[in-house]
Scaffold this motif. Structure first.
Motif, PDB file in Angstrom:
ATOM      1  N   ASP A 274      -8.571 -11.288  -6.579  1.00  0.00           N
ATOM      2  CA  ASP A 274      -8.193 -11.112  -7.968  1.00  0.00           C
ATOM      3  C   ASP A 274      -7.252 -12.247  -8.359  1.00  0.00           C
ATOM      4  OD1 ASP A 274      -7.830 -10.091 -10.461  1.00  0.00           O
ATOM      5  OD2 ASP A 274      -6.555  -8.415  -9.831  1.00  0.00           O
ATOM      6  N   LEU A 275      -7.715 -13.162  -9.194  1.00  0.00           N
ATOM      7  CA  LEU A 275      -6.947 -14.346  -9.560  1.00  0.00           C
ATOM      8  C   LEU A 275      -6.353 -14.224 -10.960  1.00  0.00           C
ATOM      9  CD1 LEU A 275      -9.350 -17.070  -8.156  1.00  0.00           C
ATOM     10  CD2 LEU A 275      -7.269 -16.174  -7.117  1.00  0.00           C
ATOM     11  N   THR A 276      -5.837 -13.057 -11.308  1.00  0.00           N
ATOM     12  CA  THR A 276      -5.233 -12.876 -12.625  1.00  0.00           C
ATOM     13  C   THR A 276      -3.875 -13.548 -12.657  1.00  0.00           C
ATOM     14  OG1 THR A 276      -4.274 -10.789 -11.943  1.00  0.00           O
ATOM     15  CG2 THR A 276      -6.424 -10.692 -13.025  1.00  0.00           C
ATOM     16  N   GLN A 277      -3.421 -13.845 -13.871  1.00  0.00           N
ATOM     17  CA  GLN A 277      -2.137 -14.496 -14.055  1.00  0.00           C
ATOM     18  C   GLN A 277      -1.009 -13.532 -13.668  1.00  0.00           C
ATOM     19  OE1 GLN A 277      -1.575 -15.970 -17.981  1.00  0.00           O
ATOM     20  NE2 GLN A 277       0.413 -16.849 -17.551  1.00  0.00           N
ATOM     21  N   VAL A 278      -0.030 -14.024 -12.939  1.00  0.00           N
ATOM     22  CA  VAL A 278       1.080 -13.198 -12.470  1.00  0.00           C
ATOM     23  C   VAL A 278       2.180 -13.198 -13.519  1.00  0.00           C
ATOM     24  CG1 VAL A 278       2.866 -12.975 -10.702  1.00  0.00           C
ATOM     25  CG2 VAL A 278       0.555 -13.671 -10.066  1.00  0.00           C
ATOM     26  N   ASP A 279       2.637 -12.001 -13.895  1.00  0.00           N
ATOM     27  CA  ASP A 279       3.753 -11.858 -14.813  1.00  0.00           C
ATOM     28  C   ASP A 279       4.933 -11.330 -14.003  1.00  0.00           C
ATOM     29  OD1 ASP A 279       5.584 -11.346 -16.776  1.00  0.00           O
ATOM     30  OD2 ASP A 279       4.189 -10.295 -18.104  1.00  0.00           O
ATOM     31  N   ARG A 280       5.952 -12.135 -13.852  1.00  0.00           N
ATOM     32  CA  ARG A 280       7.087 -11.759 -13.018  1.00  0.00           C
ATOM     33  C   ARG A 280       7.952 -10.675 -13.651  1.00  0.00           C
ATOM     34  NH1 ARG A 280       7.257 -15.128  -8.749  1.00  0.00           N
ATOM     35  NH2 ARG A 280       6.338 -17.168  -8.963  1.00  0.00           N
ATOM     36  N   ASN A 281       7.718 -10.347 -14.915  1.00  0.00           N
ATOM     37  CA  ASN A 281       8.470  -9.300 -15.595  1.00  0.00           C
ATOM     38  C   ASN A 281       7.844  -7.929 -15.392  1.00  0.00           C
ATOM     39  OD1 ASN A 281      10.376 -11.117 -16.684  1.00  0.00           O
ATOM     40  ND2 ASN A 281       8.929 -11.672 -18.275  1.00  0.00           N
ATOM     41  N   LEU A 282       6.658  -7.909 -14.799  1.00  0.00           N
ATOM     42  CA  LEU A 282       5.940  -6.649 -14.600  1.00  0.00           C
ATOM     43  C   LEU A 282       5.665  -6.429 -13.127  1.00  0.00           C
ATOM     44  CD1 LEU A 282       3.267  -7.025 -17.434  1.00  0.00           C
ATOM     45  CD2 LEU A 282       5.358  -5.676 -17.515  1.00  0.00           C
ATOM     46  N   ILE A 283       5.580  -5.166 -12.745  1.00  0.00           N
ATOM     47  CA  ILE A 283       5.183  -4.815 -11.382  1.00  0.00           C
ATOM     48  C   ILE A 283       3.961  -3.906 -11.478  1.00  0.00           C
ATOM     49  CG2 ILE A 283       6.797  -2.880 -11.264  1.00  0.00           C
ATOM     50  CD1 ILE A 283       7.045  -3.509  -8.230  1.00  0.00           C
ATOM     51  N   THR A 284       2.965  -4.205 -10.680  1.00  0.00           N
ATOM     52  CA  THR A 284       1.751  -3.396 -10.672  1.00  0.00           C
ATOM     53  C   THR A 284       1.831  -2.382  -9.532  1.00  0.00           C
ATOM     54  OG1 THR A 284       0.560  -4.870  -9.186  1.00  0.00           O
ATOM     55  CG2 THR A 284       0.379  -5.332 -11.556  1.00  0.00           C
ATOM     56  N   ILE A 285       0.961  -1.402  -9.569  1.00  0.00           N
ATOM     57  CA  ILE A 285       0.928  -0.390  -8.508  1.00  0.00           C
ATOM     58  C   ILE A 285       0.545  -1.038  -7.185  1.00  0.00           C
ATOM     59  CG2 ILE A 285      -1.456   0.340  -8.949  1.00  0.00           C
ATOM     60  CD1 ILE A 285       1.422   2.650  -7.907  1.00  0.00           C
ATOM     61  N   ARG A 286      -0.292  -2.050  -7.244  1.00  0.00           N
ATOM     62  CA  ARG A 286      -0.706  -2.757  -6.032  1.00  0.00           C
ATOM     63  C   ARG A 286       0.497  -3.460  -5.393  1.00  0.00           C
ATOM     64  NH1 ARG A 286      -5.440  -7.211  -6.375  1.00  0.00           N
ATOM     65  NH2 ARG A 286      -6.524  -6.479  -4.550  1.00  0.00           N
ATOM     66  N   GLU A 287       1.322  -4.103  -6.238  1.00  0.00           N
ATOM     67  CA  GLU A 287       2.514  -4.779  -5.722  1.00  0.00           C
ATOM     68  C   GLU A 287       3.522  -3.774  -5.168  1.00  0.00           C
ATOM     69  OE1 GLU A 287       2.475  -8.594  -8.781  1.00  0.00           O
ATOM     70  OE2 GLU A 287       3.462  -6.731  -9.379  1.00  0.00           O
ATOM     71  N   LEU A 288       3.687  -2.653  -5.857  1.00  0.00           N
ATOM     72  CA  LEU A 288       4.618  -1.637  -5.380  1.00  0.00           C
ATOM     73  C   LEU A 288       4.162  -1.075  -4.034  1.00  0.00           C
ATOM     74  CD1 LEU A 288       7.150   0.057  -5.807  1.00  0.00           C
ATOM     75  CD2 LEU A 288       5.718   1.718  -7.007  1.00  0.00           C
ATOM     76  N   ASN A 289       2.886  -0.798  -3.894  1.00  0.00           N
ATOM     77  CA  ASN A 289       2.372  -0.293  -2.618  1.00  0.00           C
ATOM     78  C   ASN A 289       2.585  -1.308  -1.496  1.00  0.00           C
ATOM     79  OD1 ASN A 289       1.528   2.270  -3.383  1.00  0.00           O
ATOM     80  ND2 ASN A 289      -0.430   1.506  -4.140  1.00  0.00           N
ATOM     81  N   TYR A 290       2.409  -2.586  -1.817  1.00  0.00           N
ATOM     82  CA  TYR A 290       2.651  -3.630  -0.828  1.00  0.00           C
ATOM     83  C   TYR A 290       4.119  -3.625  -0.404  1.00  0.00           C
ATOM     84  CZ  TYR A 290       3.142  -8.206   1.325  1.00  0.00           C
ATOM     85  OH  TYR A 290       3.424  -9.216   2.197  1.00  0.00           O
ATOM     86  N   LEU A 291       5.024  -3.542  -1.391  1.00  0.00           N
ATOM     87  CA  LEU A 291       6.455  -3.511  -1.087  1.00  0.00           C
ATOM     88  C   LEU A 291       6.828  -2.283  -0.264  1.00  0.00           C
ATOM     89  CD1 LEU A 291       8.037  -4.694  -4.449  1.00  0.00           C
ATOM     90  CD2 LEU A 291       8.066  -5.899  -2.266  1.00  0.00           C
ATOM     91  N   LEU A 292       6.263  -1.142  -0.621  1.00  0.00           N
ATOM     92  CA  LEU A 292       6.595   0.092   0.088  1.00  0.00           C
ATOM     93  C   LEU A 292       6.118   0.068   1.541  1.00  0.00           C
ATOM     94  CD1 LEU A 292       5.914   2.756  -2.677  1.00  0.00           C
ATOM     95  CD2 LEU A 292       8.129   1.897  -1.876  1.00  0.00           C
ATOM     96  N   SER A 293       5.113  -0.736   1.844  1.00  0.00           N
ATOM     97  CA  SER A 293       4.632  -0.845   3.222  1.00  0.00           C
ATOM     98  C   SER A 293       5.395  -1.909   4.018  1.00  0.00           C
ATOM     99  CB  SER A 293       3.134  -1.154   3.236  1.00  0.00           C
ATOM    100  OG  SER A 293       2.901  -2.438   2.690  1.00  0.00           O
ATOM    101  N   ASP A 294       6.240  -2.682   3.349  1.00  0.00           N
ATOM    102  CA  ASP A 294       7.016  -3.731   3.991  1.00  0.00           C
ATOM    103  C   ASP A 294       8.259  -3.134   4.666  1.00  0.00           C
ATOM    104  OD1 ASP A 294       7.646  -6.537   4.522  1.00  0.00           O
ATOM    105  OD2 ASP A 294       9.310  -6.209   3.114  1.00  0.00           O
ATOM    106  N   ARG A 295       8.492  -3.476   5.932  1.00  0.00           N
ATOM    107  CA  ARG A 295       9.616  -2.914   6.686  1.00  0.00           C
ATOM    108  C   ARG A 295      10.970  -3.324   6.107  1.00  0.00           C
ATOM    109  NH1 ARG A 295       7.470  -3.846  12.815  1.00  0.00           N
ATOM    110  NH2 ARG A 295       5.756  -2.355  12.712  1.00  0.00           N
ATOM    111  N   MET A 296      11.100  -4.574   5.707  1.00  0.00           N
ATOM    112  CA  MET A 296      12.369  -5.063   5.144  1.00  0.00           C
ATOM    113  C   MET A 296      12.701  -4.309   3.853  1.00  0.00           C
ATOM    114  SD  MET A 296      13.753  -7.620   6.944  1.00  0.00           S
ATOM    115  CE  MET A 296      14.606  -8.645   5.775  1.00  0.00           C
TER     116      MET A 296
END
Length: 132
Positions: free
Chosen positions: A1-23
């Motif tokens: 998925d090559l959509t434009q990244v908006d740093r002011n928004l968080i997607t559910i995909r990004e949140l799930n990635y963060l939640l799986s990160d140990r740090m």
């Protein structure tokens, strides 16, 4: 998925990635926040199911969640009202852009020029004064 990244928004995909990160999980532990609570905050803010939430609103909601509840939370009401006003302004701007786009398409397809009613009345009055 090559959509434009908006740093002011968080997607559910990004949140799930963060939640799986140990740090990130350790960071959540430091503020006594469980991953399911972070997900719940995201879902509460994602009212329109756009799968995008403003990062500022997300952080503000998490901070508010960690504060003790004090009766009627006036700050929440003010925050929601500010967000509503900003969203209405964005909607109005996008509506005008959409209308201009549709007008442009209609003009090209029908090979005509669309004018506003007030503008048309002015042109008619000017034409009538020239004729008399």
């Amino acid at each position: 998925d090559l959509t434009q990244v908006d740093r002011n928004l968080i997607t559910i995909r990004e949140l799930n990635y963060l939640l799986s990160d140990r740090m990130f999980a350790r960071s959540l532990d430091l503020i006594d926040l469980r991953p399911d609570q972070a997900l719940m905050v995201y879902q509460k803010l994602n009212l329109t199911n756009t799968e995008r939430v403003k990062v500022h609103d997300f952080i503000e909601a998490i901070m508010r969640m960690k504060r003790p509840v004090q009766g009627l939370d006036v700050a929440v009401a003010k925050s929601l009202m500010r967000r509503l006003i900003l969203e209405v302004e964005d909607l109005a701007t996008n509506s005008v852009r959409c209308q201009d786009c549709f007008r442009g398409i209609a003009e090209k397809l029908r090979e005509v020029e669309v004018v506003d009613a007030a503008e048309a009345d002015t042109q008619v009055a000017t034409t009538e004064s020239r004729i008399s």
